[in-house]
Design a protein around this motif. Structure first.
Motif, PDB file in Angstrom:
ATOM      1  N   GLU A 268       0.814  -1.184   0.112  1.00 26.18           N
ATOM      2  CA  GLU A 268      -0.111   0.258  -0.048  1.00 26.18           C
ATOM      3  C   GLU A 268       0.713   1.256  -0.038  1.00 26.18           C
ATOM      4  O   GLU A 268       0.574   1.979  -0.737  1.00 26.18           O
ATOM      5  CB  GLU A 268      -0.845  -0.148   1.232  1.00 26.18           C
ATOM      6  CG  GLU A 268      -2.007  -0.998   1.034  1.00 26.18           C
ATOM      7  CD  GLU A 268      -2.641  -1.211   2.538  1.00 26.18           C
ATOM      8  OE1 GLU A 268      -2.491  -0.296   3.386  1.00 26.18           O
ATOM      9  OE2 GLU A 268      -3.387  -2.085   2.717  1.00 26.18           O
ATOM     10  N   ALA A 269       1.990   1.100   0.977  1.00 29.90           N
ATOM     11  CA  ALA A 269       2.692   2.508   0.879  1.00 29.90           C
ATOM     12  C   ALA A 269       3.623   2.719  -0.321  1.00 29.90           C
ATOM     13  O   ALA A 269       3.715   3.740  -0.924  1.00 29.90           O
ATOM     14  CB  ALA A 269       3.898   2.108   1.975  1.00 29.90           C
ATOM     15  N   LYS A 270       3.802   1.641  -0.932  1.00 31.64           N
ATOM     16  CA  LYS A 270       4.703   1.584  -2.300  1.00 31.64           C
ATOM     17  C   LYS A 270       3.672   2.329  -3.340  1.00 31.64           C
ATOM     18  O   LYS A 270       4.121   3.248  -4.092  1.00 31.64           O
ATOM     19  CB  LYS A 270       5.169   0.370  -2.750  1.00 31.64           C
ATOM     20  CG  LYS A 270       6.496  -0.248  -1.851  1.00 31.64           C
ATOM     21  CD  LYS A 270       6.552  -1.521  -2.155  1.00 31.64           C
ATOM     22  CE  LYS A 270       6.873  -2.388  -3.490  1.00 31.64           C
ATOM     23  NZ  LYS A 270       6.837  -3.695  -3.344  1.00 31.64           N
ATOM     24  N   ALA A 271       2.342   1.809  -3.590  1.00 31.73           N
ATOM     25  CA  ALA A 271       1.526   2.326  -4.408  1.00 31.73           C
ATOM     26  C   ALA A 271       1.208   3.881  -4.039  1.00 31.73           C
ATOM     27  O   ALA A 271       1.227   4.782  -4.893  1.00 31.73           O
ATOM     28  CB  ALA A 271       0.243   1.531  -4.306  1.00 31.73           C
ATOM     29  N   ASP A 272       1.213   4.130  -2.935  1.00 33.99           N
ATOM     30  CA  ASP A 272       0.865   5.628  -2.231  1.00 33.99           C
ATOM     31  C   ASP A 272       1.893   6.471  -2.733  1.00 33.99           C
ATOM     32  O   ASP A 272       1.832   7.808  -3.119  1.00 33.99           O
ATOM     33  CB  ASP A 272       0.689   5.603  -0.688  1.00 33.99           C
ATOM     34  CG  ASP A 272      -0.570   5.138  -0.566  1.00 33.99           C
ATOM     35  OD1 ASP A 272      -1.521   4.917  -1.089  1.00 33.99           O
ATOM     36  OD2 ASP A 272      -0.991   5.093   0.949  1.00 33.99           O
ATOM     37  N   TRP A 273       3.417   5.944  -2.727  1.00 38.50           N
ATOM     38  CA  TRP A 273       4.472   6.885  -3.036  1.00 38.50           C
ATOM     39  C   TRP A 273       4.700   7.020  -4.383  1.00 38.50           C
ATOM     40  O   TRP A 273       5.576   7.804  -4.778  1.00 38.50           O
ATOM     41  CB  TRP A 273       5.791   6.415  -2.095  1.00 38.50           C
ATOM     42  CG  TRP A 273       6.783   7.514  -2.308  1.00 38.50           C
ATOM     43  CD1 TRP A 273       8.044   7.256  -2.871  1.00 38.50           C
ATOM     44  CD2 TRP A 273       6.667   8.756  -1.719  1.00 38.50           C
ATOM     45  NE1 TRP A 273       8.878   8.427  -2.772  1.00 38.50           N
ATOM     46  CE2 TRP A 273       8.046   9.333  -2.014  1.00 38.50           C
ATOM     47  CE3 TRP A 273       6.020   9.520  -0.677  1.00 38.50           C
ATOM     48  CZ2 TRP A 273       8.590  10.543  -1.521  1.00 38.50           C
ATOM     49  CZ3 TRP A 273       6.249  10.760  -0.414  1.00 38.50           C
ATOM     50  CH2 TRP A 273       7.552  11.339  -0.750  1.00 38.50           C
ATOM     51  N   LYS A 274       4.289   6.327  -5.230  1.00 37.50           N
ATOM     52  CA  LYS A 274       4.556   6.422  -6.742  1.00 37.50           C
ATOM     53  C   LYS A 274       4.626   7.577  -7.219  1.00 37.50           C
ATOM     54  O   LYS A 274       5.157   8.136  -8.163  1.00 37.50           O
ATOM     55  CB  LYS A 274       3.582   5.287  -7.369  1.00 37.50           C
ATOM     56  CG  LYS A 274       4.298   3.821  -7.381  1.00 37.50           C
ATOM     57  CD  LYS A 274       3.450   2.985  -8.339  1.00 37.50           C
ATOM     58  CE  LYS A 274       4.205   1.531  -8.148  1.00 37.50           C
ATOM     59  NZ  LYS A 274       3.339   0.456  -8.936  1.00 37.50           N
ATOM     60  N   SER A 275       3.565   8.467  -6.798  1.00 35.67           N
ATOM     61  CA  SER A 275       3.314   9.930  -7.309  1.00 35.67           C
ATOM     62  C   SER A 275       3.937  10.859  -6.371  1.00 35.67           C
ATOM     63  O   SER A 275       3.885  12.133  -6.514  1.00 35.67           O
ATOM     64  CB  SER A 275       1.735  10.135  -7.282  1.00 35.67           C
ATOM     65  OG  SER A 275       1.430   9.196  -8.427  1.00 35.67           O
TER      66      SER A 275
END
Length: 309
Positions: A268-275
């Motif tokens: 979840e954190a990885k997806a949140d930080w992609k942008s």
């Protein structure tokens, strides 16, 4: 690894050099065969190094989850900013404790007034894993000046407690689990015993020479004790050492700057930080007055569940 089966030491870890925003650090934890000591899951010795005029430290905004970061300097200075609005200069002898909880963004840079000067940097950065019940708490930040941290003696050995409790002393820093982190100034010939008290314990040699349980420990190396043993530390010359440890918290997963007991939460954190940081993000808000750049999520190369730190 320690080859002597009769030794009280489980492992001796030498620092491995990594680059951090323009100068090298020596990474001790996590180590392949020993990921944590108590709740401590990351240990970097920054320096000793001198940043040249106009070439200060620049660690752009980056995220954390489910951990607390700890910064302690022997020399130099760092300007800390975070998505809570904190804007603090870290100076030698003070403790910065930042609880990431469900998510935070921060940056670390040479203070503006020192950018055009030579700065001698020397200090240690730690990550402390949070107990599962505290992993998703709201983020927070606390700064503790040098004179707020208790100094004391064990015999004739001078110590200062930075985190947690040990030797009958308590730090004012608001930690979330059983731990200790202590700075020790050890003169040649002095010695003391570090008790386990049911905790995992370790000793890091900042400089000089020490002996731990009869084994000489070089500078920039950590001696990690076996379970439930006390260890004797002897100064072979004047030196500074850091003591650390605490109750084990259980398995933690690591990906880049993220630590969690849940692999799903890492994803979840990885997806949140992609942008990058965003005003509307539930985890990763923008840093006031430092919102023009950020460190992107590293590319994954055949290891979707994590990359080495």
């Amino acid at each position: 690894m320690v080859n002597d089966k009769n030794s009280k030491l489980d492992l001796i870890v030498a620092g491995r050099e990594k680059d951090l925003g323009g100068f090298s650090v020596r990474r001790i934890l996590p180590y392949l065969s020993h990921r944590m000591v108590g709740p401590f899951i990351f240990f970097d010795h920054m320096g000793p190094a001198t940043t040249k005029p106009g070439k200060g430290m620049t660690v752009r905004p980056h995220p954390h989850i489910n951990l607390a970061t700890v910064t302690y300097l022997f020399s130099g200075a760092i300007q800390h900013k975070d998505s809570l609005g904190s804007d603090t200069m870290i100076e030698p002898g003070a403790i910065n404790w930042m609880t990431a909880g469900k998510g935070i963004v921060h940056s670390e840079r040479t203070p503006p007034h020192l950018v055009n000067e030579e700065v001698h940097m020397n200090g240690i950065q730690l990550w402390v894993a949070l107990p599962t019940e505290f992993e998703e708490i709201d983020p927070s930040f606390s700064h503790h000046p040098a004179d707020s941290l208790p100094s004391f003696n064990v015999g004739d050995v001078k110590m200062k407690i930075l985190l947690g409790t040990a030797f009958g002393q308590k730090s004012p820093v608001p930690v979330h689990s059983d731990m200790f982190y202590i700075e020790v100034h050890l003169k040649k010939g002095q010695s003391f015993t570090l008790p386990s008290e049911g905790r995992e314990i370790a000793v890091y040699n900042v400089d000089g020479k020490i002996s731990v349980d009869g084994s000489e420990i070089a500078a920039y190396s950590m001696a990690i004790a076996k379970e439930n043993v006390d260890i004797e530390i002897v100064g072979l010359e004047d030196t500074r050492v850091m003591l650390l440890g605490g109750k084990a918290l259980g398995k933690r997963y690591i990906y880049w700057n993220f630590v969690s007991s849940s692999e799903a939460r890492l994803e979840e954190a990885k997806a949140d930080w992609k942008s990058g940081p965003r005003k509307e993000s539930q985890r990763f808000k923008l840093i006031p007055n430092d919102d023009k750049e950020f460190i992107p999520l590293p590319e994954e190369k055949g290891n979707p569940k994590g990359t080495p730190l």
